[in-house]
Write a protein that holds these residues in place. Structure first.
Motif, mmCIF file in Angstrom:
data_model
loop_
_atom_site.group_PDB
_atom_site.id
_atom_site.type_symbol
_atom_site.label_atom_id
_atom_site.label_comp_id
_atom_site.label_asym_id
_atom_site.label_seq_id
_atom_site.Cartn_x
_atom_site.Cartn_y
_atom_site.Cartn_z
ATOM 1 N N GLN A 176 27.024 46.809 39.092
ATOM 2 C CA GLN A 176 27.864 45.992 38.305
ATOM 3 C C GLN A 176 28.731 46.780 37.543
ATOM 4 N N LEU A 177 27.995 47.906 36.739
ATOM 5 C CA LEU A 177 28.557 48.601 35.925
ATOM 6 C C LEU A 177 29.615 49.624 36.682
ATOM 7 N N ILE A 178 29.327 50.194 37.795
ATOM 8 C CA ILE A 178 30.078 50.723 38.735
ATOM 9 C C ILE A 178 31.460 50.186 39.205
ATOM 10 N N ARG A 179 31.078 49.057 39.571
ATOM 11 C CA ARG A 179 32.162 48.169 39.997
ATOM 12 C C ARG A 179 33.212 47.884 38.792
ATOM 13 N N HIS A 180 32.834 47.616 37.785
ATOM 14 C CA HIS A 180 33.578 47.474 36.742
ATOM 15 C C HIS A 180 34.390 48.639 36.341
ATOM 16 N N ALA A 205 29.866 52.929 46.696
ATOM 17 C CA ALA A 205 29.159 52.734 47.781
ATOM 18 C C ALA A 205 27.959 53.383 47.714
ATOM 19 N N GLN A 206 27.771 54.418 47.071
ATOM 20 C CA GLN A 206 26.359 54.993 46.900
ATOM 21 C C GLN A 206 25.390 54.113 46.100
ATOM 22 N N ALA A 207 25.817 53.469 44.853
ATOM 23 C CA ALA A 207 25.194 52.377 44.051
ATOM 24 C C ALA A 207 24.707 51.385 45.068
#
Length: 478
Positions: free
Chosen positions: A206-210, A223-225
């Motif tokens: 969720q953090l990476i998407r934000h 994608a990696q997360a």
């Protein structure tokens, strides 16, 4: 027998004199064949792997308790109690033990006379007169050469072997159940670890998407997360197969169908590692039921040598019969109608084409085989103790290092995430440290499971608190 005995002698006197003669012969008799001596073994004084190391735990295994209670897990205690009552392999061993007891009783019965009674009524051909008769018959093989005593000796040893076999079956089922249960609880710990890990990876995704939506993260980071999250979820789900199979195995061990048994999950381990004194190697001769079983079978085989050797000597059988006979039922037990007889028979086999030689050789070979089995069982027992002592020693050392690796991996994971959020490192470094942290935590849980399983194996290897003096009481708890 005195020549002055008349037809008016009481029947009781006949049997009394017969008993006196038989007892005299019995007391003067000798049992042919070798007397049993436990096969000697050269055992070490101490175990090779028994060093100064010790598992610091609250429970201790000794002969004054049920060994599984040292793990201090109420659920485990209840499951083993159920297995003791309902496991079919234990019931099978109990039935075999009862068969061995019955066989021993049959062998002992041969030491006593056989007595039978009869009564009859006959009518003459012209139908004018009835004849009534009643009597007792007794026969006894006088055990001059000890054949019957050797049979009884073999029966007793076989019964004791059955008791030890029953104890070995109980211990095997109890150990298998304890290991399956502890392995299931370790699987619960792994599932809990993955549940927490999936929750952490979900937050990271969720953090990476934000950050990606804000334009400060790459699409490849997302994608990696997501790959890492899905991989952890798959491994989490895979643990269900292991847990389900262990639950099914436990159900069978306690005598239930898998569909009728469910074990609730736990997120913490209730069981604790016990302290297991291995004793000295010579203790195994008295503490392991499988060794006691093998030793008793050797004793039975030794007695059978005497049985085979007694066939070379003549057999003496004494017999007596007494009763009454009369033409009227009301006069059946009058003194004039009393009849009696005494007899003896001495029988010897003169030629058998070498069958007695062959049976003697067969009995000796069977004894040699039983001795070899006994000694091999002792050696295998020593190996099992040494193996598990070694395993526990190595795992105790490995556990200390693994705990340090877990702490270091968790610190590395936190630092990598901080550096990524500060923009000083790539997300690949975060993935790497997270994977290392998960692997080390799972390794620590698996290592705990290996220690628990090895502890059960060691308890089983040293006999689980059983002692050879318990052989005649082995079926008392079923």
């Amino acid at each position: 027998m005195p020549a002055t005995m008349t037809a008016t002698a009481p029947l009781a006197r006949i049997f009394s004199l017969l008993g006196v003669l038989a007892c005299a012969l019995f007391l003067g008799a000798c049992a042919v064949g070798p007397d049993y001596v436990r096969p000697a073994m050269d055992l070490p004084v101490v175990y090779k792997e028994q060093g100064p190391w010790k598992i610091a735990t609250p429970g201790r295994i000794d002969s004054r308790q049920r060994w599984w209670e040292a793990y201090q897990d109420a659920v485990l205690n209840d499951l083993i109690d159920q297995a003791n009552r309902a496991n079919q392999n234990i019931r099978f061993a109990e039935a075999q033990y009862r068969q061995a007891q019955a066989a021993a009783a049959i062998a002992h019965a041969g030491l006593w006379p056989e007595v039978s009674g009869n009564a009859s009524r006959a009518r003459s051909s012209n139908g004018a007169e009835n004849t009534y008769a009643a009597g007792l018959n007794a026969s006894w093989e006088v055990d001059i050469w000890g054949r019957v005593r050797r049979l009884a000796e073999a029966g007793d040893a076989g019964s004791e072997a059955g008791a030890a076999s029953l104890a070995a079956a109980r211990l095997s089922i109890q150990a298998a159940l304890a290991q399956n249960y502890l392995q299931l609880r370790v699987t619960d710990l792994q599932k809990d670890l993955y549940a927490r890990t999936v929750a952490d990876y979900t937050r990271s995704l969720q953090l990476i998407r934000h950050q990606y939506d804000a334009g400060v993260a790459l699409r490849s980071d997302v994608a990696q997360a997501e790959t890492q999250l899905r991989s952890a979820q798959a491994q989490w789900i895979d643990l269900d197969a292991t847990r389900t199979q262990l639950e099914h195995a436990i159900a069978i061990l306690i005598g239930k169908a898998p569909a009728a048994f469910t074990l609730a999950a736990q997120t913490t381990l209730q069981a604790s590692m016990p302290s297991i004194p291995a004793g000295v190697p010579s203790d195994l001769l008295e503490r392991r039921p499988d060794i006691a079983n093998a030793e008793r079978l050797a004793a039975a085989a030794n007695a059978n040598i005497g049985v085979a050797r007694a066939a070379w000597f003549p057999a003496l059988t004494l017999s007596a019969a007494g009763g009454y006979s009369g033409s009227a039922f009301s006069q059946l037990f009058d003194t004039p109608g009393r009849v009696w007889s005494l007899g003896s028979a001495l029988a010897a086999l003169l030629f058998d084409g070498g069958a007695r030689h062959a049976r003697n050789d067969q009995a000796r070979a069977a004894f040699d085989a039983a001795v070899a089995t006994y000694k091999q069982t002792v050696l295998s027992g020593l190996q099992e103790v040494e193996d598990n002592l070694s395993t526990l020693r190595v795992l105790a050392q490995e556990s200390q290092v693994q705990d340090q690796a877990v702490k270091a991996a968790q610190l590395s994971e936190r630092l990598a995430m901080s550096q990524y959020q500060a923009g000083t490192s790539t997300y690949l470094s975060v993935l790497t440290t997270q994977a290392a942290s998960l692997a080390n935590q799972r390794g620590a849980v698996q290592l705990l499971g290996r220690q628990l399983l090895a502890s059960v194996s060691l308890i089983k290897a040293v006999g689980g608190g059983w002692h050879a003096s318990d052989m005649n009481q082995a079926a008392a708890n079923h």
